[in-house]
Design an enzyme around this catalytic site. Structure first.
Site, PDB file in Angstrom:
ATOM      1  N   ASP A 237       0.820  -1.204   0.000  1.00 38.09           N
ATOM      2  CA  ASP A 237       0.000   0.000   0.000  1.00 38.09           C
ATOM      3  C   ASP A 237       0.856   1.257   0.000  1.00 38.09           C
ATOM      4  OD1 ASP A 237      -2.360  -1.368  -0.045  1.00 38.09           O
ATOM      5  OD2 ASP A 237      -2.777  -1.185   2.095  1.00 38.09           O
TER       6      ASP A 237
ATOM      7  N   LYS B 262      -3.764   3.387  -2.372  1.00 38.65           N
ATOM      8  CA  LYS B 262      -5.002   4.153  -2.535  1.00 38.65           C
ATOM      9  C   LYS B 262      -4.865   5.482  -1.813  1.00 38.65           C
ATOM     10  CE  LYS B 262      -7.895   0.013  -2.767  1.00 38.65           C
ATOM     11  NZ  LYS B 262      -6.739  -0.922  -2.731  1.00 38.65           N
TER      12      LYS B 262
ATOM     13  N   MET C 277      -8.559   8.920   8.643  1.00 36.19           N
ATOM     14  CA  MET C 277      -9.021   9.430   7.339  1.00 36.19           C
ATOM     15  C   MET C 277     -10.129  10.474   7.507  1.00 36.19           C
ATOM     16  SD  MET C 277      -9.155   5.643   5.570  1.00 36.19           S
ATOM     17  CE  MET C 277     -10.067   5.000   6.982  1.00 36.19           C
TER      18      MET C 277
END
Length: 282
Positions: free
Chosen positions: A50, A72, A186
């Site tokens: 990632d 991502k 996030m």
């Protein structure tokens, strides 16, 4: 400075051809990687990793390993989750020893559970190695605990971003309860909503908040603020993902527990001690 190699002997079977290891790489500092994770990384034929896996952790793999970046970011995916799932199945079906590296812990907002389900559906053997999650790393390196007998008897990890950019529907009343710490992952894009909802449910505008960007790495920045000034603080300091939002009275302990940067510290970016101190303690 003397260099030391760590010798280790783990009682664990070798990674088999066609097996997948889903591994938590920790929040960034390679020193936080577990010995079990290191042992499996060294055995990998393929690394599927990632965006938040540090280059220092990736460098621990053998030189001939095949690397597949599936990172991502907001509105920018190297691969969709479905494509990543298919890649893991394909590599394992080809008989490769696959290490799936994820920042933090794979089972805490890391989609590790979704990928494990796909492996089970396809009859692919796998194992999971936990990692130090971002909340743990950022708090420790930021100079405050997540729980404390005098300030927080519980801690809650919350996603600040829903699947498919859907509405952030949370139990705000529960999150605004007394004597707890709430960590939003996030959550920058929804900072205004987080601030508004928690205040509507009873937390004061002066309730302390820590914002930790790129925690445990040489680029770590930390800003202490409050709920009422959350959005303006993010804008003022131009904070970017990955940034954790930590809400709770434990944040006040940073004045007591934050450790000074040692004079002999060496930073990967080559910055001076003075710059590093300015960066970490704002």
């Amino acid at each position: 400075m003397t260099s030391h190699r760590v010798a280790y002997d783990l009682n664990e079977a070798l990674l088999a051809p066609g097996e997948v290891a889903i591994i938590g790489a920790g929040p960034g500092d390679p020193g936080l990687l577990s010995l079990r994770a290191l042992a499996l990384i060294e055995q990998a034929d393929c690394l599927v990793f990632d965006r938040l896996v540090s280059k220092e952790v990736l460098a621990l793999a053998s030189p001939g390993v095949r690397r597949f970046y599936v990172g991502k970011a907001a509105n920018c995916h190297a691969m969709t989750q479905e494509q990543t799932n298919a890649l893991l199945v394909r590599l394992a079906s080809e008989g490769k020893r696959v290490v799936r590296l994820k920042g933090g812990d794979p089972y805490i907002f890391g989609r590790g559970g979704e990928e494990a389900e796909i492996l089970v559906e396809n009859g692919i053997p796998f194992r999971v190695v936990p990692g130090i999650t971002s909340a743990q790393g950022c708090a420790a390196y930021g100079g405050f605990p997540l729980t404390h007998r005098d300030h927080a008897q519980s801690v809650t990890f919350v996603t600040g971003h829903c699947k498919g950019d859907g509405a952030l529907a949370l139990n705000w009343q529960a999150l605004a309860g007394a004597h707890q710490t709430v960590v939003f992952y996030m959550g920058l894009a929804n900072a205004a909503l987080i601030s508004k909802k928690l205040q509507e449910c009873g937390l004061g505008a002066d309730h302390p908040v820590a914002l930790v960007e790129r925690g445990t790495t040489p680029e770590q920045r930390q800003v202490i603020t409050c709920l009422g000034e959350l959005v303006s603080t993010i804008d003022k300091h131009d904070l970017r993902p990955p940034t954790l939002i930590v809400v709770g009275d434990v944040v006040r302990l940073v004045d007591v527990l934050a450790q000074p940067i040692p004079e002999e510290a060496v930073f990967a970016s080559g910055e001076t001690l003075e710059l590093a101190q300015e960066r970490i303690v704002l």
